[in-house]
Design a protein around this motif. Structure first.
Motif, PDB file in Angstrom:
ATOM      1  N   GLY A  97      -7.739   5.954   2.887  1.00 20.30           N
ATOM      2  CA  GLY A  97      -7.971   6.128   4.302  1.00 20.30           C
ATOM      3  C   GLY A  97      -6.965   7.020   4.986  1.00 20.30           C
ATOM      4  N   ALA A  98      -7.061   7.013   6.304  1.00 21.04           N
ATOM      5  CA  ALA A  98      -6.232   7.872   7.158  1.00 21.04           C
ATOM      6  C   ALA A  98      -5.170   7.041   7.846  1.00 21.04           C
ATOM      7  CB  ALA A  98      -7.106   8.554   8.213  1.00 21.04           C
ATOM      8  N   GLY A  99      -3.947   7.485   7.677  1.00 18.39           N
ATOM      9  CA  GLY A  99      -2.847   6.821   8.358  1.00 18.39           C
ATOM     10  C   GLY A  99      -1.979   7.784   9.142  1.00 18.39           C
ATOM     11  N   ARG A 136      -4.103  -0.093  -0.856  1.00 18.93           N
ATOM     12  CA  ARG A 136      -4.757   1.067  -0.248  1.00 18.93           C
ATOM     13  C   ARG A 136      -3.856   2.300  -0.362  1.00 18.93           C
ATOM     14  NH1 ARG A 136      -6.909  -1.478   4.073  1.00 18.93           N
ATOM     15  NH2 ARG A 136      -5.757  -3.428   3.940  1.00 18.93           N
ATOM     16  N   PHE A 137      -4.470   3.461  -0.177  1.00 15.46           N
ATOM     17  CA  PHE A 137      -3.777   4.736  -0.294  1.00 15.46           C
ATOM     18  C   PHE A 137      -4.166   5.565   0.924  1.00 15.46           C
ATOM     19  CE2 PHE A 137      -2.974   9.027  -1.737  1.00 15.46           C
ATOM     20  CZ  PHE A 137      -1.909   8.926  -2.617  1.00 15.46           C
ATOM     21  N   TRP A 138      -3.189   5.798   1.814  1.00 17.19           N
ATOM     22  CA  TRP A 138      -3.476   6.482   3.068  1.00 17.19           C
ATOM     23  C   TRP A 138      -2.827   7.856   3.103  1.00 17.19           C
ATOM     24  CZ3 TRP A 138      -3.062   2.804   7.916  1.00 17.19           C
ATOM     25  CH2 TRP A 138      -4.150   1.918   7.913  1.00 17.19           C
ATOM     26  N   ILE A 167     -13.169   2.785   2.437  1.00 15.36           N
ATOM     27  CA  ILE A 167     -12.629   3.751   3.400  1.00 15.36           C
ATOM     28  C   ILE A 167     -12.027   3.032   4.611  1.00 15.36           C
ATOM     29  CG2 ILE A 167     -13.181   5.695   4.904  1.00 15.36           C
ATOM     30  CD1 ILE A 167     -13.302   6.326   1.889  1.00 15.36           C
ATOM     31  N   ASP A 168     -10.808   3.461   4.993  1.00 18.71           N
ATOM     32  CA  ASP A 168     -10.131   2.964   6.193  1.00 18.71           C
ATOM     33  C   ASP A 168      -9.943   4.112   7.176  1.00 18.71           C
ATOM     34  OD1 ASP A 168      -9.714   0.391   5.070  1.00 18.71           O
ATOM     35  OD2 ASP A 168      -7.848   1.065   4.130  1.00 18.71           O
ATOM     36  N   LEU A 169      -9.945   3.782   8.465  1.00 18.09           N
ATOM     37  CA  LEU A 169      -9.736   4.790   9.503  1.00 18.09           C
ATOM     38  C   LEU A 169      -8.641   4.327  10.458  1.00 18.09           C
ATOM     39  CD1 LEU A 169     -10.306   7.321  11.102  1.00 18.09           C
ATOM     40  CD2 LEU A 169     -12.357   6.218  12.045  1.00 18.09           C
ATOM     41  N   SER A 190       0.840  -1.189   0.000  1.00 18.47           N
ATOM     42  CA  SER A 190       0.000   0.000   0.000  1.00 18.47           C
ATOM     43  C   SER A 190       0.880   1.244   0.000  1.00 18.47           C
ATOM     44  CB  SER A 190      -0.928  -0.023   1.225  1.00 18.47           C
ATOM     45  OG  SER A 190      -1.838  -1.103   1.131  1.00 18.47           O
ATOM     46  N   ILE A 191       0.257   2.410  -0.025  1.00 23.13           N
ATOM     47  CA  ILE A 191       0.990   3.670  -0.120  1.00 23.13           C
ATOM     48  C   ILE A 191       0.563   4.610   1.000  1.00 23.13           C
ATOM     49  CG2 ILE A 191       1.221   5.813  -1.468  1.00 23.13           C
ATOM     50  CD1 ILE A 191       1.272   4.125  -3.990  1.00 23.13           C
TER      51      ILE A 191
END
Length: 329
Positions: free
Chosen positions: A73-75, A39-41, A102-104, A5-6
């Motif tokens: 999402g948020a990382g 995924r892209f955070w 969406i990721d949190l 992921s990024i």
């Protein structure tokens, strides 16, 4: 091969501005989607001249709206800066707009200095129990059946995956106790990585959200078509990190030939330590470093970050990693 992921900090480069950073971020996300990244955070930072992603939820919406399939999402979201209800509403909105994407990720650091933290109207009183309580409250706002009288609309009943972020044993223990996936910030704070992984895996409690431990690790990559070019590109991040740790954060500077030869032993030791989870080089070098890191840690997923000044060179770095991932299968 495990998913890649990024993590994008939406860097503001010297001579650039936030608007250009946002255009570059969306362009990178669209390439990442085509290249097969999981995924892209984006990360919440405040008062940082070189990072444009302060309004993280807004930027997530921009990226999700400009892509089709990649998870965004948020990382992470620095939860002490916010009311859990507000975050539930924001990410409930994002999940309603872009369902299943969406990721949190949640962190307990302020993502800023003390003056900026006060401007954010955080409660600066030290309370080691507040972050776990806020996480539990936030999770409850997403539950179909809530314990709170207040409802998150939208938010209630939505399946937004929640991750605990950390760079110490605290986050590992919390993620394990709550049965949540764990993302460790090994890309800039690797000191306790192996201890944290061991603690998380040994004490993990299965939950309705996650049956077994799942670890994602940050990893820096500066990949190019030659060793010399990769070493050159990496000097932007090296300069920026030395400036940050000396109390003078700045925009991402252009790379400099011979930078590492001009800095003193303390700065070199700092970079050797904090950037130990990194791969700098051509495709063959990066491949060996990635394989060794995965074998050492048993990571379930890698979060690749490439703080490179030139956008086309940054795209090329991520493309090289994507080609390696496809080849390794």
């Amino acid at each position: 091969m495990i998913p890649f992921s990024i993590l994008d900090l939406s860097p503001i480069v010297e001579g650039g501005d936030a608007a250009q950073s946002f255009r570059n971020t969306l362009d990178l996300a669209r390439h990442a989607e085509r290249w097969g990244y999981q995924r892209f955070w984006l990360a919440e930072h405040h008062g940082m001249p070189g990072i444009a992603s302060a309004a993280t939820a807004v930027l997530i919406g921009h990226v999700a709206g400009g892509t089709s399939t990649i998870r965004v999402g948020a990382g992470g979201i620095m939860l002490p800066n916010h009311s859990p209800l507000v975050i539930a509403e924001q990410f409930g909105t994002l999940e309603s707009l872009y369902p299943g994407r969406i990721d949190l990720g949640l962190g307990r650091a302020p993502g800023s200095d003390q003056l900026t933290a006060r401007a954010l109207r955080r409660n600066l009183a030290s309370d080691a129990d507040q972050f776990p309580r806020d996480v539990i409250e936030l999770m409850d706002y997403f539950a179909a059946t809530q314990r709170h009288a207040v409802r998150a609309v939208p938010g209630a009943g939505l399946n937004v995956p929640i991750w605990i972020l950390g760079s110490s044993l605290f986050g590992a223990q919390l993620a394990a106790n709550l049965g949540l996936p764990y993302a460790f910030a090994s890309h800039f704070a690797p000191a306790q990585m192996m201890q944290a992984l061991a603690l998380y895996r040994a004490t993990f409690r299965p939950s309705a959200r996650l049956e077994k431990p799942y670890v994602m690790l940050g990893f820096n990559v500066f990949a190019a078509d030659s060793e010399a070019e990769a070493q050159f590109l990496a000097t932007s991040m090296q300069q920026a990190f030395v400036s940050l740790r000396s109390g003078h954060p700045k925009r991402l500077p252009p790379p400099e030939n011979g930078y590492m030869d001009r800095i003193g032993p303390p700065e070199r030791a700092l970079l050797d330590q904090v950037l130990s989870c990194s791969a700098i080089g051509s495709s063959d070098t990066v491949k060996l470093k990635l394989e060794a890191f995965i074998e050492q840690t048993g990571a379930d997923e890698l979060m690749i970050t490439s703080q490179i000044f030139d956008h086309s060179a940054r795209l090329r770095s991520y493309e090289i990693v994507a080609n390696l991932h496809a080849a390794l299968g």
